[in-house]
Design an enzyme around this catalytic site. Structure first.
Site, PDB file in Angstrom:
ATOM      1  N   ASP A   1      -4.230  -9.839  13.140  1.00 25.20           N
ATOM      2  CA  ASP A   1      -4.121  -8.696  13.367  1.00 25.20           C
ATOM      3  C   ASP A   1      -3.572  -8.185  14.579  1.00 25.20           C
ATOM      4  O   ASP A   1      -3.817  -8.590  15.703  1.00 25.20           O
ATOM      5  CB  ASP A   1      -5.813  -8.397  13.656  1.00 25.20           C
ATOM      6  CG  ASP A   1      -6.280  -6.770  13.893  1.00 25.20           C
ATOM      7  OD1 ASP A   1      -5.393  -6.341  14.561  1.00 25.20           O
ATOM      8  OD2 ASP A   1      -7.100  -6.458  13.355  1.00 25.20           O
TER       9      ASP A   1
ATOM     10  N   ASN B   1       0.973  -1.086   0.011  1.00 28.76           N
ATOM     11  CA  ASN B   1       0.102   0.206  -0.030  1.00 28.76           C
ATOM     12  C   ASN B   1       0.943   1.356  -0.136  1.00 28.76           C
ATOM     13  O   ASN B   1       2.078   0.988  -0.010  1.00 28.76           O
ATOM     14  CB  ASN B   1      -1.018  -0.042   1.362  1.00 28.76           C
ATOM     15  CG  ASN B   1      -0.010  -0.314   2.588  1.00 28.76           C
ATOM     16  OD1 ASN B   1       0.620   0.688   2.766  1.00 28.76           O
ATOM     17  ND2 ASN B   1      -0.269  -1.149   3.172  1.00 28.76           N
TER      18      ASN B   1
ATOM     19  N   LYS C   1     -11.508  -3.857  18.358  1.00 27.49           N
ATOM     20  CA  LYS C   1     -10.076  -4.333  18.633  1.00 27.49           C
ATOM     21  C   LYS C   1      -9.885  -4.158  19.968  1.00 27.49           C
ATOM     22  O   LYS C   1      -8.705  -4.537  20.614  1.00 27.49           O
ATOM     23  CB  LYS C   1      -9.121  -3.652  17.723  1.00 27.49           C
ATOM     24  CG  LYS C   1      -9.462  -3.821  16.045  1.00 27.49           C
ATOM     25  CD  LYS C   1      -8.303  -3.456  15.399  1.00 27.49           C
ATOM     26  CE  LYS C   1      -8.476  -3.388  13.801  1.00 27.49           C
ATOM     27  NZ  LYS C   1      -7.428  -3.618  13.107  1.00 27.49           N
TER      28      LYS C   1
ATOM     29  N   LYS D   1       9.266 -17.029 -10.417  1.00 30.71           N
ATOM     30  CA  LYS D   1       8.426 -15.995 -10.933  1.00 30.71           C
ATOM     31  C   LYS D   1       7.277 -16.563 -11.881  1.00 30.71           C
ATOM     32  O   LYS D   1       7.545 -17.519 -12.725  1.00 30.71           O
ATOM     33  CB  LYS D   1       9.558 -15.019 -11.804  1.00 30.71           C
ATOM     34  CG  LYS D   1       8.646 -13.852 -12.384  1.00 30.71           C
ATOM     35  CD  LYS D   1       9.686 -13.169 -13.132  1.00 30.71           C
ATOM     36  CE  LYS D   1       9.090 -12.057 -14.077  1.00 30.71           C
ATOM     37  NZ  LYS D   1       9.616 -11.407 -15.252  1.00 30.71           N
TER      38      LYS D   1
ATOM     39  N   LYS E   1     -13.773   0.406  14.990  1.00 26.69           N
ATOM     40  CA  LYS E   1     -12.355  -0.453  14.765  1.00 26.69           C
ATOM     41  C   LYS E   1     -11.733  -0.340  16.450  1.00 26.69           C
ATOM     42  O   LYS E   1     -11.515  -1.309  17.165  1.00 26.69           O
ATOM     43  CB  LYS E   1     -11.394   0.316  14.157  1.00 26.69           C
ATOM     44  CG  LYS E   1     -11.397  -0.056  12.960  1.00 26.69           C
ATOM     45  CD  LYS E   1     -10.518   0.523  11.976  1.00 26.69           C
ATOM     46  CE  LYS E   1     -10.773   0.122  10.414  1.00 26.69           C
ATOM     47  NZ  LYS E   1     -10.469   0.861   9.420  1.00 26.69           N
TER      48      LYS E   1
HETATM   49  O1  PMT Z   1       2.868   6.027   6.714  1.00 28.05           O
HETATM   50  P1  PMT Z   1       2.541   7.584   6.023  1.00 28.05           P
HETATM   51  O2  PMT Z   1       2.419   7.717   4.555  1.00 28.05           O
HETATM   52  O3  PMT Z   1       2.881   8.543   6.828  1.00 28.05           O
HETATM   53  O4  PMT Z   1       0.548   7.223   6.046  1.00 28.05           O
HETATM   54  C1  PMT Z   1       0.204   7.451   7.520  1.00 28.05           C
HETATM   55  C2  PMT Z   1      -0.839   6.524   7.413  1.00 28.05           C
HETATM   56  C3  PMT Z   1      -2.102   6.885   6.756  1.00 28.05           C
HETATM   57  C4  PMT Z   1      -0.650   5.197   7.247  1.00 28.05           C
HETATM   58  C5  PMT Z   1      -1.240   6.237   9.206  1.00 28.05           C
HETATM   59  O5  PMT Z   1      -1.657   7.483   9.521  1.00 28.05           O
HETATM   60  C6  PMT Z   1      -2.232   5.371   9.317  1.00 28.05           C
HETATM   61  O6  PMT Z   1      -3.606   5.788   9.260  1.00 28.05           O
HETATM   62  N1  PMT Z   1      -2.091   4.014   9.802  1.00 28.05           N
HETATM   63  C7  PMT Z   1      -3.033   3.000   9.884  1.00 28.05           C
HETATM   64  C8  PMT Z   1      -3.474   2.322   8.684  1.00 28.05           C
HETATM   65  C9  PMT Z   1      -4.277   1.103   8.652  1.00 28.05           C
HETATM   66  O7  PMT Z   1      -4.049   0.151   8.293  1.00 28.05           O
HETATM   67  O8  PMT Z   1      -5.379   1.433   9.152  1.00 28.05           O
HETATM   68  P2  PMT Z   1      -6.485   0.466   9.228  1.00 28.05           P
HETATM   69  O9  PMT Z   1      -7.913   1.184   9.612  1.00 28.05           O
HETATM   70  O10 PMT Z   1      -6.612  -0.514   7.985  1.00 28.05           O
HETATM   71  O11 PMT Z   1      -6.178  -0.518  10.752  1.00 28.05           O
HETATM   72  C10 PMT Z   1      -6.599  -0.378  11.798  1.00 28.05           C
HETATM   73  C11 PMT Z   1      -5.560  -0.375  12.810  1.00 28.05           C
HETATM   74  O12 PMT Z   1      -5.164  -1.864  12.850  1.00 28.05           O
HETATM   75  C12 PMT Z   1      -4.069   0.274  12.739  1.00 28.05           C
HETATM   76  O13 PMT Z   1      -3.880   0.682  13.689  1.00 28.05           O
HETATM   77  C13 PMT Z   1      -3.427  -0.811  12.061  1.00 28.05           C
HETATM   78  O14 PMT Z   1      -2.106  -0.573  12.220  1.00 28.05           O
HETATM   79  C14 PMT Z   1      -3.815  -1.967  12.667  1.00 28.05           C
HETATM   80  N2  PMT Z   1      -3.818  -3.257  11.938  1.00 28.05           N
HETATM   81  C15 PMT Z   1      -4.423  -3.603  10.761  1.00 28.05           C
HETATM   82  C16 PMT Z   1      -4.531  -4.826  10.314  1.00 28.05           C
HETATM   83  C17 PMT Z   1      -3.673  -5.810  10.769  1.00 28.05           C
HETATM   84  N3  PMT Z   1      -3.551  -6.839  10.403  1.00 28.05           N
HETATM   85  N4  PMT Z   1      -2.704  -5.436  11.926  1.00 28.05           N
HETATM   86  C18 PMT Z   1      -3.094  -4.367  12.533  1.00 28.05           C
HETATM   87  O15 PMT Z   1      -2.474  -4.212  13.605  1.00 28.05           O
END
Ligand code: PMT
Length: 435
Positions: free
Chosen positions: A333, A237, A368, A316, A364
């Site tokens: 997660d 991403n 979580k 590949k 969320k």
């Molecule tokens: O890195 P930058 O370019 O500066 O951008 C910053 C950002 C937009 C990435 C950052 O500010 C941000 O929003 N990070 C969380 C991105 C994300 O994956 O959000 P989510 O809504 O999908 O996940 C929710 C939370 O669960 C997040 O804290 C994520 O880290 C956590 N998560 C999600 C999936 C997973 N398998 N494990 C996790 O720990």
């Protein structure tokens, strides 16, 4: 004729700060070991700055003085040399002075810069980023916090140009101490007097807040993850890691021991941060779970891939078919797993949303089981992934704060202040009950 603008609130904040010195005239401020660069610009209040040097010395600061040409019209450098015990710096182009301590060295030497008095002229030059003498050059070259103590005639102070310049500096995090009200050297009465030396000493202490997270271990995730399709391709991403690295840097500056588990990013490790590089969500999960012992605060800023390819190819993949389907399986997660360990740290999640920001973030947070969530918009031209600036809606059980758009480095400081406050609240016995 002038039109007079209202003085912006930020400019006058110092007036509401409780004085930290006792009635017998001693400051209770402690600046032991702090290296203060005192800039003296041209104004009648320059004579008070000699007393200021002495007061700074009383509270343990080491002071070096830089004088503008204007200042030297009011007080001789020798006076400041005598009270500071150090040579006074007056010229950018003095080879002898540069050989002793060059201007860049001087800018690096300082823990804090105070310009007192700060004339309308020096304020205007600073606001415009000029570097046309030693003092203004130092202010551009230093990474130390800067404070100004304006001193001028009341009409000059309330002139829209001066107020605009001061506001501009305040927006750049320059601390504005004063000015005070009262009799002026020109015979008028009004706002524009330099604050008294003791007030300036106390105000300067605000430049060095006590580290709020000393003794705590903060564990963070940042950046994207990469989920292999084959040895050369992956699913990922747009996360650059900037937000997470800014939070890690702010945590280290707040005195915490910081471990940053990061996906692949092109960023320099912030000073004082232990960095653990990983690629996939599974690796990030393992690295985090292994480091939870003694962790006080966990901040999940990484954009972790929710799915990975069920069986990545060993070689590949050749493009023999018109199309192809990838079977994806759920990744662990990390945030939810950390929040559900027996004695979890204080957990902070991020939520990256393209719609219904607050509702989705709240969902969320509850699903979580985390203490706090910081929600940001993504997929928009401003903020979120990759951008230098961001804005956050931070919420917890029973509370919510909107942090306006600003550089991620500054946003991180504000976020950490909130986290620190909520962390401390979470240590009180009735935390769960109140929540
Ligand atoms: O890195 P930058 O370019 O500066 O951008 C910053 C950002 C937009 C990435 C950052 O500010 C941000 O929003 N990070 C969380 C991105 C994300 O994956 O959000 P989510 O809504 O999908 O996940 C929710 C939370 O669960 C997040 O804290 C994520 O880290 C956590 N998560 C999600 C999936 C997973 N398998 N494990 C996790 O720990």
């Amino acid at each position: 004729m002038h039109s007079y603008a209202r003085v912006p609130d930020c400019v006058h904040f110092w007036r509401f700060v409780v004085k930290a010195h006792s009635s017998d005239g001693d400051s209770m401020t402690d600046l032991r070991g702090k290296r203060i660069l005192l800039g003296v610009s041209g104004g009648i209040a320059a004579y008070k700055s000699a007393d200021l040097v002495r007061r700074l010395g009383d509270v343990g600061a080491e002071v070096r003085v830089v004088m503008t040409a204007g200042a030297q019209e009011f007080v001789r450098p020798l006076t400041f040399q005598a009270v500071s015990g150090n040579p006074v710096h007056t010229s950018l182009l003095d080879p002898e002075a540069e050989a002793a301590m060059g201007h860049i060295e001087l800018a690096r030497w300082a823990d804090g810069v105070l310009i007192a008095p700060a004339s309308a002229n020096v304020i205007a030059r600073l606001a415009n980023g000029l570097a046309d003498d030693l003092l203004t050059t130092l202010c551009l070259a230093t990474e130390a916090p800067v404070a100004i103590a304006p001193a001028m005639n009341r009409v000059m102070w309330s002139h829209p140009a001066t107020l605009a310049n001061v506001t501009r500096l305040a927006e750049r995090n320059v601390t504005v101490l004063g000015p005070g009200d009262g009799d002026q050297a020109c015979g008028e009465i009004g706002s524009g007097r330099m604050l008294e030396p003791l007030d300036l000493v106390d105000g300067l202490a605000g430049l060095f807040p006590a580290p709020a997270l000393t003794g705590l271990h903060v564990l963070l995730t940042a950046g994207p993850t990469r989920e292999a399709i084959d040895p050369v391709r992956y699913i990922s991403n747009r996360s650059s890691g900037r937000m997470g690295f800014a939070v890690a840097a702010a945590a280290a500056r707040s005195g915490a021991r910081v471990t940053l588990v990061t996906g692949p990013v092109e960023l320099v490790t912030p000073p004082g941060v232990e960095r653990v590089d990983v690629e996939s969500a599974a690796q990030m999960h393992q690295a985090v779970m292994e480091r939870l012992v003694d962790c006080s605060i966990f901040i999940a800023c990484a954009a972790v891939a929710d799915y990975r390819v069920a069986t990545p190819a060993d070689a590949k993949i050749k493009k023999r078919n018109a199309g192809m389907a990838l079977e994806l399986v759920r990744n662990p997660d990390i945030l939810a797993d950390v929040a559900s360990v027996e004695q979890p740290p204080f957990t902070v999640g991020f939520a990256a949303e393209t719609h219904d920001l607050q509702a989705n973030a709240e969902d969320k947070r509850r699903r979580k089981g985390v203490d706090m969530i910081a929600a940001n918009w993504v997929g928009r031209p401003i903020g979120g992934f990759e951008a230098a600036d961001n804005a956050l809606e931070v919420s917890w059980e029973g509370g919510r704060v909107a942090l306006e758009s600003k550089p991620k480095t500054r946003l991180a400081v504000e976020l950490l202040e909130l986290i620190g406050a909520r962390y401390r609240a979470s240590r009180t016995p009735d935390y769960g009950a109140k929540a």
